[in-house]
Enzyme design. Sequence first.
Site, PDB file in Angstrom:
ATOM      1  N   HIS A 192      -0.970 -10.629   2.321  1.00  0.00           N
ATOM      2  CA  HIS A 192      -0.235  -9.360   2.249  1.00  0.00           C
ATOM      3  C   HIS A 192       0.445  -9.050   3.588  1.00  0.00           C
ATOM      4  O   HIS A 192       0.610  -7.889   3.949  1.00  0.00           O
ATOM      5  CB  HIS A 192      -1.191  -8.243   1.849  1.00  0.00           C
ATOM      6  CG  HIS A 192      -0.521  -7.017   1.304  1.00  0.00           C
ATOM      7  ND1 HIS A 192       0.546  -7.047   0.428  1.00  0.00           N
ATOM      8  CD2 HIS A 192      -0.786  -5.692   1.508  1.00  0.00           C
ATOM      9  CE1 HIS A 192       0.906  -5.824   0.110  1.00  0.00           C
ATOM     10  NE2 HIS A 192       0.124  -4.975   0.763  1.00  0.00           N
ATOM     11  N   HIS A 224       1.673  -5.283   7.441  1.00  0.00           N
ATOM     12  CA  HIS A 224       2.202  -4.451   6.362  1.00  0.00           C
ATOM     13  C   HIS A 224       3.579  -3.855   6.687  1.00  0.00           C
ATOM     14  O   HIS A 224       3.832  -2.661   6.487  1.00  0.00           O
ATOM     15  CB  HIS A 224       1.222  -3.329   6.038  1.00  0.00           C
ATOM     16  CG  HIS A 224       1.347  -2.798   4.642  1.00  0.00           C
ATOM     17  ND1 HIS A 224       2.332  -1.912   4.270  1.00  0.00           N
ATOM     18  CD2 HIS A 224       0.620  -3.028   3.528  1.00  0.00           C
ATOM     19  CE1 HIS A 224       2.193  -1.602   2.991  1.00  0.00           C
ATOM     20  NE2 HIS A 224       1.162  -2.277   2.514  1.00  0.00           N
ATOM     21  N   ASP A 260      -5.301  -4.103  -2.291  1.00  0.00           N
ATOM     22  CA  ASP A 260      -4.415  -4.407  -1.163  1.00  0.00           C
ATOM     23  C   ASP A 260      -4.886  -3.786   0.148  1.00  0.00           C
ATOM     24  O   ASP A 260      -5.614  -2.787   0.161  1.00  0.00           O
ATOM     25  CB  ASP A 260      -3.004  -3.877  -1.449  1.00  0.00           C
ATOM     26  CG  ASP A 260      -2.241  -4.737  -2.441  1.00  0.00           C
ATOM     27  OD1 ASP A 260      -2.854  -5.625  -3.059  1.00  0.00           O
ATOM     28  OD2 ASP A 260      -1.027  -4.506  -2.598  1.00  0.00           O
ATOM     29  N   HIS A 290      -6.281  -0.124  -3.791  1.00  0.00           N
ATOM     30  CA  HIS A 290      -6.366  -0.410  -2.362  1.00  0.00           C
ATOM     31  C   HIS A 290      -7.798  -0.291  -1.874  1.00  0.00           C
ATOM     32  O   HIS A 290      -8.563   0.551  -2.363  1.00  0.00           O
ATOM     33  CB  HIS A 290      -5.472   0.550  -1.564  1.00  0.00           C
ATOM     34  CG  HIS A 290      -4.028   0.469  -1.955  1.00  0.00           C
ATOM     35  ND1 HIS A 290      -3.508   1.166  -3.026  1.00  0.00           N
ATOM     36  CD2 HIS A 290      -3.013  -0.258  -1.440  1.00  0.00           C
ATOM     37  CE1 HIS A 290      -2.219   0.879  -3.150  1.00  0.00           C
ATOM     38  NE2 HIS A 290      -1.894   0.026  -2.201  1.00  0.00           N
TER      39      HIS A 290
END
Length: 276
Positions: free
Chosen positions: A147, A151, A96, A241
């Site tokens: 995503h 964020h 991510d 990540h």
Amino acid sequence: MLTRRRALTIGGAAAVGAAGTAALLTGGQDTPPAARPAAPAAGPPAHRALKPSAYRLEPLTGYGPPRAAAHGRTLVRHEPLLRVSGRGRTMVLTFDDGPDPRYTPDILRTLREHDVRAMFFVCGEMAVDNTDLLAEMTEDGHVVGNHTWSHPLLTRLTRSEIRSQMERTSEVVEDACGEPPVWFRAPYGAWNRAAFQLGADLGMEPLGWTVDTLDWMTPGVRTIADRVERGAAPGVVVLSHDAGGDRSQSVRALRDYLPELLDSGYDITVPTRHYT
């Protein structure tokens, strides 16, 4: 004293029992997909308040039967998919918040060395300046997911703000990869009805995770690798990540646990999906 291989076997069996009630999706390129949301996995309740300053928290999900979608459109779900179903010991690795030119290339290199495909859930504000890395992901057979743009905590945004976060990122992905993303992951795992509905409107399925490496806390390379190896089991989706901070530990941990998983018989692949 347990060997790492033995720990993988024991950890995998435990993970199957712990995550057996999670939602399913199909793994691999050759198996027909069949997504089946089920009972909730362990974790904090969906209504738990989150602080915007908290960079990554445990998954927050709402559960319930999916609402049937109109013919030719993506199903509107009330929970994210959490696991993959497929032949043998199938697992999915996800990364991510990237792409980040400091860490993503090393992750791509390691995956390429082992001929493994993974999923990258990218943030638009990172992707827009690193479209070459998105193109490289696509060329290597990885899946690029949405995503959001920056964020944010979606549960604190309006519907129009959520749509903008999704649409802007999908446009960047489509420009770089040649097609829009068909998978979406909510930041912090904080899903709500609007996120599910708007994601479906844009043709995206929601994907959560089964094993959280907590690599964002930089707990150490060995700790990250141990979490993956102990949580390994058929159907598991691993969260890591490649951006959002110092991800050097995540890069090095992948080099450790990926060959261990492969040597233990796991098929590391990406999921397929179909439209209702």
